[in-house]
Design an enzyme around this catalytic site. Structure first.
Site, PDB file in Angstrom:
ATOM      1  N   LYS A 198       0.857  -1.187   0.000  1.00 22.49           N
ATOM      2  CA  LYS A 198       0.000   0.000   0.000  1.00 22.49           C
ATOM      3  C   LYS A 198       0.886   1.226   0.000  1.00 22.49           C
ATOM      4  O   LYS A 198       1.997   1.191   0.540  1.00 22.49           O
ATOM      5  CB  LYS A 198      -0.855   0.005   1.285  1.00 22.49           C
ATOM      6  CG  LYS A 198      -2.132   0.783   1.164  1.00 22.49           C
ATOM      7  CD  LYS A 198      -3.303  -0.133   0.868  1.00 22.49           C
ATOM      8  CE  LYS A 198      -4.573   0.675   0.796  1.00 22.49           C
ATOM      9  NZ  LYS A 198      -5.763  -0.145   0.661  1.00 22.49           N
ATOM     10  N   GLY A 234     -20.229   7.088   6.601  1.00 24.06           N
ATOM     11  CA  GLY A 234     -19.419   7.530   5.459  1.00 24.06           C
ATOM     12  C   GLY A 234     -20.107   7.215   4.148  1.00 24.06           C
ATOM     13  O   GLY A 234     -20.313   6.044   3.803  1.00 24.06           O
ATOM     14  N   GLY A 254     -19.134   8.004   0.911  1.00 22.68           N
ATOM     15  CA  GLY A 254     -18.210   8.359  -0.174  1.00 22.68           C
ATOM     16  C   GLY A 254     -18.338   7.425  -1.358  1.00 22.68           C
ATOM     17  O   GLY A 254     -19.439   6.991  -1.712  1.00 22.68           O
ATOM     18  N   VAL A 258     -17.797   4.383  -1.763  1.00 21.66           N
ATOM     19  CA  VAL A 258     -18.391   3.069  -1.507  1.00 21.66           C
ATOM     20  C   VAL A 258     -19.731   3.237  -0.789  1.00 21.66           C
ATOM     21  O   VAL A 258     -20.731   2.617  -1.157  1.00 21.66           O
ATOM     22  CB  VAL A 258     -17.449   2.177  -0.664  1.00 21.66           C
ATOM     23  CG1 VAL A 258     -18.118   0.836  -0.384  1.00 21.66           C
ATOM     24  CG2 VAL A 258     -16.116   1.978  -1.364  1.00 21.66           C
TER      25      VAL A 258
HETATM   26  N1  PHE Z   1      -8.122   0.596  -2.272  1.00 24.03           N
HETATM   27  C1  PHE Z   1      -9.092  -0.429  -2.477  1.00 24.03           C
HETATM   28  C2  PHE Z   1      -8.874  -1.545  -1.467  1.00 24.03           C
HETATM   29  O1  PHE Z   1      -8.274  -1.334  -0.439  1.00 24.03           O
HETATM   30  C3  PHE Z   1      -9.139  -0.897  -3.916  1.00 24.03           C
HETATM   31  C4  PHE Z   1      -7.850  -1.452  -4.457  1.00 24.03           C
HETATM   32  C5  PHE Z   1      -7.631  -2.804  -4.435  1.00 24.03           C
HETATM   33  C6  PHE Z   1      -6.876  -0.648  -5.032  1.00 24.03           C
HETATM   34  C7  PHE Z   1      -6.488  -3.370  -4.966  1.00 24.03           C
HETATM   35  C8  PHE Z   1      -5.719  -1.197  -5.548  1.00 24.03           C
HETATM   36  C9  PHE Z   1      -5.524  -2.553  -5.536  1.00 24.03           C
HETATM   37  O2  PHE Z   1      -9.340  -2.656  -1.606  1.00 24.03           O
END
Ligand code: PHE
Length: 364
Positions: free
Chosen positions: A90, A192, A194, A196
């Site tokens: 991440k 929230g 947003g 989603v």
């Molecule tokens: N950010 C979102 C998640 O945490 C979507 C995501 C998934 C983005 C995989 C990039 C890769 O699931």
């Protein structure tokens, strides 16, 4: 505050990285914008680390690093739980203040160039604080972005797929609490609204459920509540409001020893990453008889859609039907949890471990 963000790396940051159980962290200070960039790589057992890019103003860069570490670990579990060949990673862009226009574009381009220097070690995508448009901007300089086809002028928004997975998770929670997943008249509280929370509220409402909505943006929440015939829940009442299922779709670490005793719901299923402040909080929920859908399972829909698109699946119906299987996976978790008197989190982490262990086994 920008002074704090511009401060040199402190001992605390080094400690956080040294104590982490992941692969490592790439740290960059983006001088033109005063942004700290953290790319946390947690695990590559199943494949290269892939996970979204969060952009946010933090009080201290240390807080941004903690977020990156926790979120990357969550991605390892998410990919394993849905059994896709990616690892946990991440990135966090800790901006000193909201960035727009050329400043934002510049940062995103430099972030993309940084990804190029990693030669595909890490793949990014949308997360809280970034948009599909931001992903297109990054994709102008690098191919290491999920959801953007080469040469395309549109990026895929994972939000609706995540929302569908959460919807199916809520139905699974209902099956295992009230015994039926019929949404009619069910009270679902969404924290929230947003990228989603908004599509989730619409799906629930269309299925006959009653939505209770809470958001820091008062005018947005009032408008959506009016449109869907739902109610607005003020922020100070969000944990204590009576409902069937509570769906946290905003920030993380909101389920803790402070809030769990207040909850008046049968279960929790939402899209926020890292909903528990500590893993022990899963036991607190279990002890109170509140059925908790582990966040990385309930919110795996967006990741699943990206993974499938990467594998060449493009039809929306195919994506949706695969994302909908999250409900059946959760049924298995809840059944194991009930028959062995363990929390659903313990059951889900066993599933994750099983998948990782199998991948580590040498093949004959
Ligand atoms: N950010 C979102 C998640 O945490 C979507 C995501 C998934 C983005 C995989 C990039 C890769 O699931």
């Amino acid at each position: 505050m920008s002074g704090a963000l511009a401060s040199p790396m402190t001992g605390e940051m080094f400690e956080l990285m040294a104590e982490w159980d992941g692969i490592g962290v790439i740290v960059r200070h983006d001088a033109p914008t005063g942004t700290w960039i953290f790319i946390a790589l947690h695990d590559d057992t199943l494949g290269r680390p892939v996970g979204g890019c969060r952009m946010k103003v933090y009080e201290r860069p240390e807080d941004a690093l903690v977020d990156a570490l926790r979120l990357a670990k969550g991605m390892t579990s998410k990919w394993a739980a849905i059994d896709f060949p990616f690892g946990g990673g991440k990135s966090v862009l800790a901006i000193p203040h909201e960035l727009e226009g050329a400043e934002r574009t510049g940062l995103l381009h430099r972030f993309g160039a940084l990804l190029n220097t990693l030669n595909g070690t890490y793949g990014t995508g949308e997360d809280m604080g970034t948009t599909p448009e931001d992903m297109l901007t990054i994709a102008q300089v690098t191919s290491n972005v999920m959801g953007v086809e080469p040469g395309s002028t549109a990026a895929i928004d994972p939000g609706p797929y995540t929302a569908l997975g959460v919807f199916e998770s809520i139905r699974s929670v209902l099956r295992h609490t009230v015994g039926s997943d019929d949404m009619t008249g069910k009270r679902i509280l969404i924290q929230g609204i947003g990228r989603v929370g908004d599509p989730l509220a619409r799906t629930i409402s269309a299925a006959g459920g009653q939505v209770l909505l809470s958001d820091v943006d008062a005018s947005r929440v009032a408008a959506l509540a009016e449109e869907l015939g739902g109610a607005v829940v003020p922020a100070e009442a969000v944990y204590s409001t009576d409902c069937d299922v509570f769906a946290p779709c905003a920030i993380g670490a909101i389920l803790s020893e402070d809030t769990i005793p207040l909850l008046e719901c049968r279960g929790v299923a939402g899209s926020a990453n890292n909903q528990l402040r500590d893993d022990d909080d899963a036991d607190l929920l279990h002890g109170r008889g509140i059925l908790y859908a582990p966040d990385y399972m309930a919110n795996g829909g967006g990741a699943m859609a990206f993974g499938l698109i990467f594998q060449g699946v493009t039809e929306d119906e195919a994506l949706k039907s695969r994302v909908s299987t999250i409900g059946a996976s959760l049924d298995e978790i809840f059944e194991e949890s009930a028959s062995e008197s363990i929390s659903p989190l313990v059951s889900a982490s066993r599933r994750v471990e099983r998948i990782l262990m199998a991948a580590r086994m040498p093949t004959a």
